[in-house]
Design an enzyme around this catalytic site. Structure first.
Site, mmCIF file in Angstrom:
data_model
loop_
_atom_site.group_PDB
_atom_site.id
_atom_site.type_symbol
_atom_site.label_atom_id
_atom_site.label_comp_id
_atom_site.label_asym_id
_atom_site.label_seq_id
_atom_site.Cartn_x
_atom_site.Cartn_y
_atom_site.Cartn_z
ATOM 1 N N LEU A 19 0.108 12.624 15.125
ATOM 2 C CA LEU A 19 -0.356 12.861 13.760
ATOM 3 C C LEU A 19 0.773 13.372 12.866
ATOM 4 C CD1 LEU A 19 -3.675 14.724 14.619
ATOM 5 C CD2 LEU A 19 -3.448 12.324 13.940
ATOM 6 N N ASP A 62 -0.168 13.741 20.837
ATOM 7 C CA ASP A 62 0.431 15.021 20.447
ATOM 8 C C ASP A 62 0.486 16.047 21.580
ATOM 9 O OD1 ASP A 62 0.946 14.855 17.471
ATOM 10 O OD2 ASP A 62 -1.148 14.229 17.524
ATOM 11 N N ARG A 87 -7.141 15.698 19.213
ATOM 12 C CA ARG A 87 -6.331 16.557 20.071
ATOM 13 C C ARG A 87 -7.168 17.372 21.050
ATOM 14 N NH1 ARG A 87 -1.377 19.607 17.628
ATOM 15 N NH2 ARG A 87 -0.986 19.492 19.874
ATOM 16 N N ARG A 133 -5.908 23.193 10.001
ATOM 17 C CA ARG A 133 -6.293 23.014 11.396
ATOM 18 C C ARG A 133 -7.090 24.188 11.963
ATOM 19 N NH1 ARG A 133 -2.975 19.235 14.060
ATOM 20 N NH2 ARG A 133 -2.568 17.514 12.634
ATOM 21 N N HIS A 163 1.070 24.259 10.226
ATOM 22 C CA HIS A 163 0.616 25.479 10.909
ATOM 23 C C HIS A 163 1.347 26.690 10.330
ATOM 24 C CE1 HIS A 163 -0.201 22.731 14.559
ATOM 25 N NE2 HIS A 163 -1.372 23.152 14.140
ATOM 26 N N CYS A 248 6.426 25.015 19.162
ATOM 27 C CA CYS A 248 5.216 24.315 19.629
ATOM 28 C C CYS A 248 5.433 23.509 20.896
ATOM 29 C CB CYS A 248 4.632 23.441 18.524
ATOM 30 S SG CYS A 248 5.759 22.257 17.813
#
Length: 258
Positions: A19, A62, A87, A133, A163, A248
């Protein structure tokens, strides 16, 4: 002694389909991404981290961004419920991994959504990005799990990036790093250091003064070196095309009980 374990997950074959939300899509070189991931994992190992590979989730493009699937505070793991429905299958393998490590496991439940990239821990303060999110119910559920353990939870608006940790991370002394154009409310953080590059806002604390950083932020690396830190640069350019950063690609577990 603090633990130094890091969960990682190898890039899957569908990585290029990952994404993108705030940037234009670019072609991703899968072979190069695997090389960059290997170098990232090796950098962790070279600085004393034991890396634990989570089972692949090859149908989830992802899934390499393993941090989004779980938040760990002390010995308690909170399995997330990603805001992106595609996800949600990523969390099962991560749940198995933290359970094997002896963590107490909790879950975010519908209608809550939460992704680990929205959670920045500084000591016993947990900043949670409220944005695309992660929703208000997700923040409330995280608060219900971690505040009884002594955490202080602070919700932070996120609108300019994917994020919270796409906008800010923190130095070992708790100073928050951020690139001003990407940060909604810098004044929410007691100590804030502006950095000149967007990817310069992302650091992983390796131990001591060592900071794992993206090679795409050389000006920030120089700034932090001048302040007495030791940047360790890794090229993660293929993951940056998918709004990924150094935080991440792993889940750092520093407080597991012996």
């Amino acid at each position: 002694m603090p633990s130094k374990k890091a969960l990682v997950r190898r890039p899957g074959p569908r990585l290029a389909e990952g994404l993108v939300t705030h940037i234009e899509r670019e072609p991703v070189d899968h072979a190069l991404a695997v090389e960059q991931w290997d170098a990232y994992v090796e950098a962790l190992r070279a600085h004393g981290w034991e890396t634990l590979e989570v089972d692949p989730a090859d149908d989830c493009p992802d899934s390499v961004f393993v941090e989004d699937a779980v938040v760990v505070y002390r010995n308690v793991a909170l399995i997330t419920r990603p805001g992106a429905g595609s996800r949600r299958a990523e969390t099962a393998g991560v749940e198995e991994a933290v359970a094997r490590l002896g963590c107490s496991v909790n879950w975010i439940w519908e209608p809550g959504t939460l992704e680990g990239g929205d959670v920045l821990k500084i000591g016993d303060t947990i900043y949670v990005g409220r944005g695309g999110r992660t929703n208000a119910a997700g923040v409330q559920q995280l608060r219900a799990v971690f505040e009884p353990l002594g955490a202080r939870v602070v919700a932070v608006p996120v609108s300019k990036v994917l994020h919270l940790k796409s906008a800010v991370t923190a130095l070992p002394d708790g100073t928050v790093l951020g690139h001003i154009p990407m940060t909604d409310v810098p004044s929410l953080f007691p100590r804030f250091l502006p950095v000149p590059e967007e990817s310069g806002a992302h650091v992983v604390l390796l131990g001591g003064d060592k900071l794992l950083m993206a090679a795409s932020a050389p000006k920030t690396a120089d700034l932090l070196a001048d302040l007495g830190h030791e940047p360790v640069l890794v090229d993660i350019g293929e993951f940056e095309k998918l709004e990924g950063c150094v935080t991440c690609l792993s889940v750092r577990l520093r407080e597991l009980y012996a």
